[in-house]
Design a protein around this motif. Structure first.
Motif, PDB file in Angstrom:
ATOM      1  N   THR A  46       0.821  -1.135   0.055  1.00 13.11           N
ATOM      2  CA  THR A  46      -0.133  -0.004   0.030  1.00 13.11           C
ATOM      3  C   THR A  46       0.891   1.294   0.065  1.00 13.11           C
ATOM      4  O   THR A  46       1.771   1.248   0.716  1.00 13.11           O
ATOM      5  CB  THR A  46      -0.902   0.192   1.237  1.00 13.11           C
ATOM      6  OG1 THR A  46      -0.132  -0.151   2.398  1.00 13.11           O
ATOM      7  CG2 THR A  46      -1.766  -0.903   1.166  1.00 13.11           C
ATOM      8  N   LEU A  54      -8.531   2.265  -3.991  1.00  8.76           N
ATOM      9  CA  LEU A  54      -8.009   2.988  -2.991  1.00  8.76           C
ATOM     10  C   LEU A  54      -8.679   2.218  -1.663  1.00  8.76           C
ATOM     11  O   LEU A  54      -9.627   1.778  -1.735  1.00  8.76           O
ATOM     12  CB  LEU A  54      -8.631   4.410  -2.816  1.00  8.76           C
ATOM     13  CG  LEU A  54      -8.181   5.480  -3.924  1.00  8.76           C
ATOM     14  CD1 LEU A  54      -8.893   6.626  -3.674  1.00  8.76           C
ATOM     15  CD2 LEU A  54      -6.580   5.510  -3.766  1.00  8.76           C
ATOM     16  N   GLU A  55      -7.806   2.312  -0.669  1.00  8.35           N
ATOM     17  CA  GLU A  55      -8.000   1.687   0.747  1.00  8.35           C
ATOM     18  C   GLU A  55      -7.846   2.668   1.868  1.00  8.35           C
ATOM     19  O   GLU A  55      -7.041   3.519   1.800  1.00  8.35           O
ATOM     20  CB  GLU A  55      -6.962   0.589   1.089  1.00  8.35           C
ATOM     21  CG  GLU A  55      -7.124  -0.861   0.283  1.00  8.35           C
ATOM     22  CD  GLU A  55      -6.490  -1.875   0.645  1.00  8.35           C
ATOM     23  OE1 GLU A  55      -5.384  -1.690   1.783  1.00  8.35           O
ATOM     24  OE2 GLU A  55      -6.544  -3.048   0.321  1.00  8.35           O
ATOM     25  N   ARG A  56      -8.596   2.444   2.820  1.00  2.00           N
ATOM     26  CA  ARG A  56      -8.691   3.376   3.893  1.00  2.00           C
ATOM     27  C   ARG A  56      -8.007   2.649   5.042  1.00  2.00           C
ATOM     28  O   ARG A  56      -8.311   1.403   5.377  1.00  2.00           O
ATOM     29  CB  ARG A  56     -10.098   3.649   4.595  1.00  2.00           C
ATOM     30  CG  ARG A  56      -9.860   4.790   5.699  1.00  2.00           C
ATOM     31  CD  ARG A  56     -11.476   5.143   6.152  1.00  2.00           C
ATOM     32  NE  ARG A  56     -11.818   4.047   6.909  1.00  2.00           N
ATOM     33  CZ  ARG A  56     -13.018   4.168   7.736  1.00  2.00           C
ATOM     34  NH1 ARG A  56     -13.651   5.414   7.831  1.00  2.00           N
ATOM     35  NH2 ARG A  56     -13.246   3.067   8.548  1.00  2.00           N
ATOM     36  N   ARG A  57      -6.714   3.400   5.525  1.00  2.00           N
ATOM     37  CA  ARG A  57      -6.118   2.891   6.771  1.00  2.00           C
ATOM     38  C   ARG A  57      -6.430   3.838   7.710  1.00  2.00           C
ATOM     39  O   ARG A  57      -6.149   4.839   7.950  1.00  2.00           O
ATOM     40  CB  ARG A  57      -4.699   2.843   6.234  1.00  2.00           C
ATOM     41  CG  ARG A  57      -4.207   2.074   4.990  1.00  2.00           C
ATOM     42  CD  ARG A  57      -4.727   0.581   4.884  1.00  2.00           C
ATOM     43  NE  ARG A  57      -4.204  -0.142   5.895  1.00  2.00           N
ATOM     44  CZ  ARG A  57      -3.032  -0.916   5.564  1.00  2.00           C
ATOM     45  NH1 ARG A  57      -2.338  -0.575   4.640  1.00  2.00           N
ATOM     46  NH2 ARG A  57      -2.778  -1.541   6.792  1.00  2.00           N
ATOM     47  N   SER A  58      -6.717   3.098   9.171  1.00  3.86           N
ATOM     48  CA  SER A  58      -7.161   3.713  10.150  1.00  3.86           C
ATOM     49  C   SER A  58      -6.534   2.817  11.484  1.00  3.86           C
ATOM     50  O   SER A  58      -5.596   2.150  11.032  1.00  3.86           O
ATOM     51  CB  SER A  58      -8.568   3.950  10.123  1.00  3.86           C
ATOM     52  OG  SER A  58      -9.322   2.771  10.264  1.00  3.86           O
ATOM     53  N   LYS A  67      -7.570   7.214  18.164  1.00  2.00           N
ATOM     54  CA  LYS A  67      -7.358   6.746  16.861  1.00  2.00           C
ATOM     55  C   LYS A  67      -6.163   7.786  15.936  1.00  2.00           C
ATOM     56  O   LYS A  67      -6.344   8.772  16.320  1.00  2.00           O
ATOM     57  CB  LYS A  67      -8.786   6.788  16.221  1.00  2.00           C
ATOM     58  CG  LYS A  67      -9.870   5.926  16.622  1.00  2.00           C
ATOM     59  CD  LYS A  67     -10.931   5.737  15.696  1.00  2.00           C
ATOM     60  CE  LYS A  67     -10.677   4.932  14.457  1.00  2.00           C
ATOM     61  NZ  LYS A  67     -11.834   4.557  13.868  1.00  2.00           N
ATOM     62  N   ARG A 101      -5.355   9.443  12.400  1.00  2.00           N
ATOM     63  CA  ARG A 101      -6.057  10.072  11.443  1.00  2.00           C
ATOM     64  C   ARG A 101      -6.167   9.037  10.208  1.00  2.00           C
ATOM     65  O   ARG A 101      -5.268   8.474   9.870  1.00  2.00           O
ATOM     66  CB  ARG A 101      -5.245  11.284  10.773  1.00  2.00           C
ATOM     67  CG  ARG A 101      -5.436  12.330  11.693  1.00  2.00           C
ATOM     68  CD  ARG A 101      -4.779  13.755  11.123  1.00  2.00           C
ATOM     69  NE  ARG A 101      -3.431  13.481  10.753  1.00  2.00           N
ATOM     70  CZ  ARG A 101      -2.997  13.499   9.424  1.00  2.00           C
ATOM     71  NH1 ARG A 101      -3.563  13.488   8.469  1.00  2.00           N
ATOM     72  NH2 ARG A 101      -1.627  13.275   9.326  1.00  2.00           N
ATOM     73  N   ASP A 102      -7.295   9.000   9.547  1.00  4.38           N
ATOM     74  CA  ASP A 102      -7.587   8.050   8.526  1.00  4.38           C
ATOM     75  C   ASP A 102      -6.689   8.498   7.135  1.00  4.38           C
ATOM     76  O   ASP A 102      -6.271   9.489   6.857  1.00  4.38           O
ATOM     77  CB  ASP A 102      -9.057   8.106   7.811  1.00  4.38           C
ATOM     78  CG  ASP A 102      -9.954   7.673   8.868  1.00  4.38           C
ATOM     79  OD1 ASP A 102      -9.418   6.661   9.762  1.00  4.38           O
ATOM     80  OD2 ASP A 102     -11.179   7.757   8.893  1.00  4.38           O
ATOM     81  N   LEU A 103      -6.157   7.579   6.479  1.00  3.99           N
ATOM     82  CA  LEU A 103      -5.431   7.802   5.109  1.00  3.99           C
ATOM     83  C   LEU A 103      -5.927   7.022   4.120  1.00  3.99           C
ATOM     84  O   LEU A 103      -6.010   5.674   4.441  1.00  3.99           O
ATOM     85  CB  LEU A 103      -3.970   7.410   5.582  1.00  3.99           C
ATOM     86  CG  LEU A 103      -2.951   7.823   4.520  1.00  3.99           C
ATOM     87  CD1 LEU A 103      -2.934   9.529   4.268  1.00  3.99           C
ATOM     88  CD2 LEU A 103      -1.508   7.562   4.871  1.00  3.99           C
ATOM     89  N   TYR A 104      -6.105   7.523   3.090  1.00  4.33           N
ATOM     90  CA  TYR A 104      -6.373   6.814   1.768  1.00  4.33           C
ATOM     91  C   TYR A 104      -5.274   6.415   1.179  1.00  4.33           C
ATOM     92  O   TYR A 104      -4.530   7.412   0.656  1.00  4.33           O
ATOM     93  CB  TYR A 104      -7.629   7.407   1.046  1.00  4.33           C
ATOM     94  CG  TYR A 104      -8.743   7.346   1.575  1.00  4.33           C
ATOM     95  CD1 TYR A 104      -9.746   6.464   1.551  1.00  4.33           C
ATOM     96  CD2 TYR A 104      -9.203   8.452   2.673  1.00  4.33           C
ATOM     97  CE1 TYR A 104     -11.008   6.391   2.136  1.00  4.33           C
ATOM     98  CE2 TYR A 104     -10.323   8.313   3.552  1.00  4.33           C
ATOM     99  CZ  TYR A 104     -11.175   7.321   3.088  1.00  4.33           C
ATOM    100  OH  TYR A 104     -12.530   7.331   3.776  1.00  4.33           O
ATOM    101  N   ARG A 150       2.827   6.334   9.338  1.00  5.07           N
ATOM    102  CA  ARG A 150       2.097   5.402   8.552  1.00  5.07           C
ATOM    103  C   ARG A 150       2.862   4.991   7.136  1.00  5.07           C
ATOM    104  O   ARG A 150       3.256   5.996   6.651  1.00  5.07           O
ATOM    105  CB  ARG A 150       0.651   5.743   7.875  1.00  5.07           C
ATOM    106  CG  ARG A 150       0.156   4.866   7.076  1.00  5.07           C
ATOM    107  CD  ARG A 150      -0.421   3.577   7.556  1.00  5.07           C
ATOM    108  NE  ARG A 150      -1.776   3.961   8.498  1.00  5.07           N
ATOM    109  CZ  ARG A 150      -2.183   3.001   9.231  1.00  5.07           C
ATOM    110  NH1 ARG A 150      -1.900   1.856   9.232  1.00  5.07           N
ATOM    111  NH2 ARG A 150      -3.440   3.311   9.931  1.00  5.07           N
TER     112      ARG A 150
END
Length: 249
Positions: free
Chosen positions: A169, A188-192, A206, A208-211, A240
């Motif tokens: 990724t 695209l994948e959301r990584r959280s 948590k 931050r979300d990252l695509y 990340r």
């Protein structure tokens, strides 16, 4: 570790399945017309395929892979268990936990790229340490631990071709995105997830979300990627990994 990865001197692929001496790659995100167009089951099998053996990559791209010979058969099995969450004064709440069991001779492998012996030792120490803490969910219950083995005599993955497939990724740096998207086919994948650190905050927080581009995404133009801080107001940075590992297809 941070400096070695940011400079590109140490790179990691995603985890992929292996069975015996057969190593799998993600299915390239390209439209491939099966050689036998008349059989609808052929098209369906191509669509549902998730991983293909390294040695069968050319056959897949030509539409001639043997779809009846499923390389992932007898790889492992998935089991669900019902457990209970017990809290003082509250009603007991049941929940389900899924566990995947690998068959004998099967497991996961990772590709590590390194510039010198120093980065190689760093990677081995990191993976050895991780084998004791575990990966995935429910690590506190003892799940996710593994035995690290350095593979030998593996299939050669270097291929010098015009198009490249991601084996990790990844996300382009600022200024790389426009060129990377030119002619690309991707998902695209959301990584959280939560930050696993007792120094970050007084409670679980948590990231931050990252695509990011998923492994299997295909590109005409390669990019360098980045390591991105996904902390959100905690006591230290949280990084990340979003550097690419490419294979020519």
């Amino acid at each position: 570790l941070y400096e070695a990865v940011c400079s590109g001197n140490l790179l990691f692929s995603d985890l992929f399945p292996y069975k015996g001496t057969q190593y799998m790659l993600p299915k390239p995100m390209l439209y491939v017309e099966p050689a036998d167009r008349e059989k609808s089951e052929q098209k369906k099998a191509y669509k549902n395929m998730k991983f293909i053996p390294v040695k069968a990559l050319d056959e897949f791209l030509c539409g001639r892979i043997d779809v009846e010979n499923n390389a992932m058969s007898d790889y492992g099995h998935y089991v669900q268990h019902t457990m209970a969450c017990v809290r003082t004064g509250d009603e007991t709440l049941p929940f389900r936990v899924g566990t995947y069991y690998y068959n004998s001779g099967c497991g996961l492998y990772i590709i590590v790229g390194y510039k010198s012996e120093a980065e190689m030792i760093l990677a081995e120490d990191l993976l050895e340490s991780l084998s004791y803490t575990g990966i995935g969910g429910k690590k506190s219950s003892g799940l996710g631990k593994f035995e690290l083995k350095i593979a030998s005599g593996t299939d050669k993955l270097y291929r010098d071709t015009g198009r490249s497939m991601l084996l990790s990724t990844a996300l382009p740096k600022n200024g790389e995105l426009e060129a990377a998207l030119d002619g690309a086919t991707y998902l695209l994948e959301r990584r959280s997830g939560f930050v696993a650190s007792d120094r970050y905050a007084d409670e679980w927080r948590k990231k931050r979300d990252l695509y990011v581009f998923a492994s299997g995404s295909c590109f005409v133009n390669r990019f360098n990627g980045d390591v991105i801080d996904v902390s959100d107001g905690g006591g230290h940075g949280v990084y990340r990994y979003a550097k690419p590992v490419f294979i020519g297809i």
